[in-house]
Design an enzyme around this catalytic site. Structure first.
Site, PDB file in Angstrom:
ATOM      1  N   CYS A 249       0.862  -1.190   0.000  1.00 60.00           N
ATOM      2  CA  CYS A 249       0.000   0.000   0.000  1.00 60.00           C
ATOM      3  C   CYS A 249       0.896   1.237   0.000  1.00 60.00           C
ATOM      4  O   CYS A 249       1.739   1.367  -0.877  1.00 60.00           O
ATOM      5  CB  CYS A 249      -0.988  -0.016   1.172  1.00 60.00           C
ATOM      6  SG  CYS A 249      -0.256  -0.076   2.808  1.00 60.00           S
ATOM      7  N   ARG A 254      -2.183  -0.828   5.590  1.00 58.43           N
ATOM      8  CA  ARG A 254      -3.430  -1.339   5.032  1.00 58.43           C
ATOM      9  C   ARG A 254      -3.185  -2.685   4.352  1.00 58.43           C
ATOM     10  O   ARG A 254      -4.041  -3.566   4.356  1.00 58.43           O
ATOM     11  CB  ARG A 254      -4.004  -0.330   4.023  1.00 58.43           C
ATOM     12  CG  ARG A 254      -4.621   0.898   4.663  1.00 58.43           C
ATOM     13  CD  ARG A 254      -5.017   1.922   3.613  1.00 58.43           C
ATOM     14  NE  ARG A 254      -3.858   2.590   3.019  1.00 58.43           N
ATOM     15  CZ  ARG A 254      -3.917   3.393   1.960  1.00 58.43           C
ATOM     16  NH1 ARG A 254      -5.063   3.625   1.370  1.00 58.43           N
ATOM     17  NH2 ARG A 254      -2.828   3.963   1.496  1.00 58.43           N
TER      18      ARG A 254
END
Lengths: 302, 150
Positions: A249, A254
């Site tokens: 990410c 994430r």
């Protein structure tokens, strides 16, 4: 001795049901010997406003990262951190946090680099616990320090570096879990907003975009195993559980959320998280970048 | 017009002294207390979604307005979700420290003020960029309003 497993049918259906617990399970097991609850948040003050009774705090910036080098703490540092939180090698650790467990999943990933045997995520994260009106306290526990062994960090099995990703191009799937605007390169910078500072927009060639939130149900829990299979496996992204997969990410948090889903909920054999992620790739010299919504080709001289 | 001010405006200086007087770990607690003092938005802003600027996915949504009022002084209003106390703390520091200053005083606030509070170790420099961004935005809004007034 590890804590008992959550027998909730949704959790029991996952490939590794020993990695996830429901809020109900946690409420019933708070205070059990051998269990330590850890909160990891994006917001450094959120724990102080109220947390699950008995939970200790581990902050990804100030506790898990080396203050100088862009890397995680070493084996001695990890041993000191966990020992200070009353966590020994045989402790069952349940992690939870804000933002759908982004940082809790990231902390779980770092714990996994050190091979901590029993690490679980609270399904639904802090948000579900709060939404259900469950108890919070501002009492900060003072755990009795324990000995935690110095274990060398394993940077090969679950972690990918930039060179690994370059070598991976064309050989296995890459999953970019950022927002579609970040993937295409359309969004790089918002005036006056803090961001990590990236010079180039776009994505790593051949990466396909499945934003992290795709794996999350409305109540903040992970979707069921069947739903996750439909997203990532046959009929969806088409990944196979024996694929060599790399997720990334912007800074790796994430993508830890997706790493966790692929590895423990769907039972993929080999998923590595590229924690350098876009803040490294988008700033690196002479690495290939693709703009737009197509994955793009493996460059000839990658 | 240009050049660094010899001293910080009184309120910003006082907030800084309060932080620096504390041992590092206790500075977080002070930031939490300050976050609780963030005033509610005045009613005329409470329903102004048009003023909400889009934010990066990684940051808590903040609405902040540096307003040049009829008395010629700047007032800073901000709101952020309850579950983002650090962001609320940053906003509250600016609400207390910037409100009541002249436009020039606001423009003269050092850009690195967020790093003058002794929070780099306990909050982390990356998170402090949040306050840095808010301060930059406040300055931009002041400049725009000055320009609009001619």
């Amino acid at each position: 001795m590890p804590a008992p497993l959550d027998t909730d049918p949704k959790i029991a259906a996952y490939a590794h049901p020993e990695r996830l617990v429901s809020t109900q399970w946690l409420a019933e097991h708070l205070g059990d010997p051998g269990l330590v609850v850890v909160e990891s948040d994006e917001d450094v003050l959120l724990y102080e406003t109220g947390h699950i009774p008995g939970a200790v705090k581990i902050d990804w910036h100030t506790d898990l990262n080396d203050p100088d080098q862009r890397d995680y703490l070493d084996g001695a540092g990890f041993a000191a951190l966990l020992g200070s939180r009353g966590i020994s090698r045989d402790t069952t650790v349940v992690l939870y946090g804000d933002k759908n467990n982004w940082w809790a999943a990231y902390t779980a990933w770092v714990f996994t680099l050190f091979g901590h045997p029993d690490v679980r995520l609270l399904d639904g994260a802090r948000g579900k616990w709060v939404a259900e009106g469950r108890e919070l306290t501002t009492d900060v526990p003072t755990p009795t320090p324990v000995d935690y062994p110095v274990v060398e960090r394993d940077d090969r099995t679950y972690r990918a570096f930039k060179e690994d990703v370059l070598a991976h191009l064309g050989k296995g799937p890459l999953v970019d879990i950022r927002s579609p605007q970040e993937f295409t390169g359309e969004r790089l910078h918002i005036p006056d907003y803090p961001e990590e500072g990236v010079l180039r927009g776009g994505h790593i060639p051949t990466a396909r975009n499945v934003p992290w939130a795709t794996a999350v149900a409305e109540d903040g829990t992970y979707k069921s195993r069947a739903e996750l299979e439909a997203i990532y496996q046959e009929g969806g992204l088409g990944l196979r559980t024996d694929d060599d997969v790399v997720t990334y990410c912007r800074i790796g948090e994430r993508s830890s959320h997706t790493w966790f889903a692929l590895t423990y909920l769907l039972g993929f054999d080999k998923v590595r998280n590229y924690d350098g992620s876009w803040t490294e790739w988008g700033n690196a010299v002479r690495v290939p970048i693709v703009k737009g919504d197509q994955p793009g080709e493996v460059p000839v001289h990658a | 017009m240009t050049g660094q001010p010899a001293t910080l405006p009184a309120e910003l200086a006082s907030i800084r002294e309060d932080f620096l007087a504390l041992p590092e770990r206790e500075r977080l607690q002070l930031l939490l207390e300050i976050s609780r003092e963030l005033p509610a938005l005045p009613e005329r802003y409470a329903d102004a979604p048009g003023a909400l600027e889009r934010v990066e996915e990684c940051q808590a949504p903040v609405r902040a307005f540096a307003e040049l009022e009829n008395d010629g002084l700047v007032h800073f209003y901000a709101t952020a979700p309850e579950e983002a106390p650090t962001t609320r703390g940053f906003a509250s520091i600016l609400a207390q420290g910037v409100s009541g200053l002249t436009p020039q005083q606001v423009l003269d606030v050092p850009d690195d003020y967020p790093h003058m509070l002794g929070l780099d170790q306990v909050v982390s420099p990356l998170r402090l960029r949040g306050m840095h961004g808010m301060l930059q935005r406040a300055k931009r809004q002041v400049r725009e309003q000055l320009a609009a007034r001619g």
